[in-house]
Design a protein around this motif. Structure first.
Motif, mmCIF file in Angstrom:
data_model
loop_
_atom_site.group_PDB
_atom_site.id
_atom_site.type_symbol
_atom_site.label_atom_id
_atom_site.label_comp_id
_atom_site.label_asym_id
_atom_site.label_seq_id
_atom_site.Cartn_x
_atom_site.Cartn_y
_atom_site.Cartn_z
ATOM 1 N N GLU A 95 0.858 -1.181 0.000
ATOM 2 C CA GLU A 95 0.000 0.000 0.000
ATOM 3 C C GLU A 95 0.896 1.233 0.000
ATOM 4 O O GLU A 95 1.847 1.315 0.774
ATOM 5 C CB GLU A 95 -0.899 0.005 1.228
ATOM 6 N N THR A 96 0.617 2.174 -0.875
ATOM 7 C CA THR A 96 1.432 3.375 -0.991
ATOM 8 C C THR A 96 0.597 4.624 -0.753
ATOM 9 O O THR A 96 -0.619 4.612 -0.939
ATOM 10 C CB THR A 96 2.117 3.451 -2.373
ATOM 11 N N SER A 97 1.269 5.681 -0.348
ATOM 12 C CA SER A 97 0.584 6.957 -0.142
ATOM 13 C C SER A 97 0.644 7.814 -1.400
ATOM 14 O O SER A 97 0.068 8.900 -1.439
ATOM 15 C CB SER A 97 1.202 7.709 1.042
ATOM 16 N N GLN A 98 1.324 7.323 -2.432
ATOM 17 C CA GLN A 98 1.380 8.043 -3.700
ATOM 18 C C GLN A 98 0.038 7.949 -4.411
ATOM 19 O O GLN A 98 -0.708 6.993 -4.231
ATOM 20 C CB GLN A 98 2.478 7.470 -4.598
ATOM 21 N N SER A 99 -0.248 8.941 -5.249
ATOM 22 C CA SER A 99 -1.504 8.924 -5.991
ATOM 23 C C SER A 99 -1.393 7.965 -7.179
ATOM 24 O O SER A 99 -0.297 7.561 -7.570
ATOM 25 C CB SER A 99 -1.845 10.326 -6.493
ATOM 26 N N ALA A 100 -2.533 7.623 -7.745
ATOM 27 C CA ALA A 100 -2.555 6.728 -8.907
ATOM 28 C C ALA A 100 -1.804 7.343 -10.068
ATOM 29 O O ALA A 100 -1.093 6.654 -10.805
ATOM 30 C CB ALA A 100 -3.997 6.419 -9.297
ATOM 31 N N ALA A 101 -1.922 8.649 -10.227
ATOM 32 C CA ALA A 101 -1.234 9.337 -11.321
ATOM 33 C C ALA A 101 0.282 9.274 -11.145
ATOM 34 O O ALA A 101 1.014 9.083 -12.123
ATOM 35 C CB ALA A 101 -1.693 10.782 -11.399
ATOM 36 N N GLU A 102 0.770 9.416 -9.922
ATOM 37 C CA GLU A 102 2.212 9.344 -9.669
ATOM 38 C C GLU A 102 2.756 7.947 -9.943
ATOM 39 O O GLU A 102 3.819 7.796 -10.552
ATOM 40 C CB GLU A 102 2.511 9.736 -8.221
ATOM 41 N N VAL A 103 2.030 6.932 -9.513
ATOM 42 C CA VAL A 103 2.457 5.550 -9.755
ATOM 43 C C VAL A 103 2.441 5.261 -11.247
ATOM 44 O O VAL A 103 3.391 4.694 -11.795
ATOM 45 C CB VAL A 103 1.559 4.551 -8.997
ATOM 46 N N GLU A 104 1.387 5.667 -11.927
ATOM 47 C CA GLU A 104 1.278 5.437 -13.362
ATOM 48 C C GLU A 104 2.392 6.152 -14.119
ATOM 49 O O GLU A 104 2.965 5.597 -15.065
ATOM 50 C CB GLU A 104 -0.086 5.910 -13.865
ATOM 51 N N GLN A 105 2.731 7.356 -13.710
ATOM 52 C CA GLN A 105 3.803 8.117 -14.351
ATOM 53 C C GLN A 105 5.156 7.422 -14.159
ATOM 54 O O GLN A 105 5.955 7.333 -15.091
ATOM 55 C CB GLN A 105 3.850 9.527 -13.786
ATOM 56 N N ALA A 106 5.421 6.907 -12.971
ATOM 57 C CA ALA A 106 6.680 6.199 -12.704
ATOM 58 C C ALA A 106 6.770 4.924 -13.536
ATOM 59 O O ALA A 106 7.834 4.601 -14.087
ATOM 60 C CB ALA A 106 6.796 5.875 -11.219
ATOM 61 N N VAL A 107 5.669 4.194 -13.657
ATOM 62 C CA VAL A 107 5.647 2.962 -14.456
ATOM 63 C C VAL A 107 5.854 3.285 -15.933
ATOM 64 O O VAL A 107 6.634 2.626 -16.627
ATOM 65 C CB VAL A 107 4.329 2.190 -14.244
ATOM 66 N N ALA A 108 5.174 4.313 -16.419
ATOM 67 C CA ALA A 108 5.301 4.700 -17.827
ATOM 68 C C ALA A 108 6.730 5.131 -18.153
ATOM 69 O O ALA A 108 7.257 4.786 -19.217
ATOM 70 C CB ALA A 108 4.325 5.823 -18.148
ATOM 71 N N ALA A 109 7.372 5.860 -17.240
ATOM 72 C CA ALA A 109 8.751 6.288 -17.469
ATOM 73 C C ALA A 109 9.691 5.089 -17.517
ATOM 74 O O ALA A 109 10.614 5.046 -18.343
ATOM 75 C CB ALA A 109 9.189 7.261 -16.373
ATOM 76 N N ALA A 110 9.468 4.116 -16.658
ATOM 77 C CA ALA A 110 10.311 2.916 -16.645
ATOM 78 C C ALA A 110 10.124 2.104 -17.923
ATOM 79 O O ALA A 110 11.100 1.621 -18.508
ATOM 80 C CB ALA A 110 10.005 2.067 -15.420
#
Length: 74
Positions: A17-32
């Motif tokens: 469970e993370t405190s990051q927003s869905a947009a932040e997680v999605e952005q990190a995954v997309a960059a990777a």
């Protein structure tokens, strides 16, 4: 928010469970996945940092941001 990460050639998945927003997680995954970053780095709600090589990602499941209710609903 719940995050589950599947890793290639591994029968288990990372689930936290993370405190990051869905947009932040999605952005990190997309960059990777786009090759902008060789690693996917995410932190859970307790401060533990998970680092996964982008080349080893099988899937990333981003759950809802709604918190779970505990107890009985009356």
């Amino acid at each position: 928010m719940d995050v589950r990460i599947g890793i290639q050639n591994s029968p288990r998945e990372l689930s936290f469970e993370t405190s990051q927003s869905a947009a932040e997680v999605e952005q990190a995954v997309a960059a990777a996945l786009a090759g902008q970053s060789a690693l996917l780095k995410l932190a859970d709600a307790k401060g533990t940092v998970y680092v996964v090589p982008a080349s080893a990602l099988a899937y990333v499941e981003i759950g809802s941001e709604e918190s779970r209710r505990i107890g009985f609903v009356g």
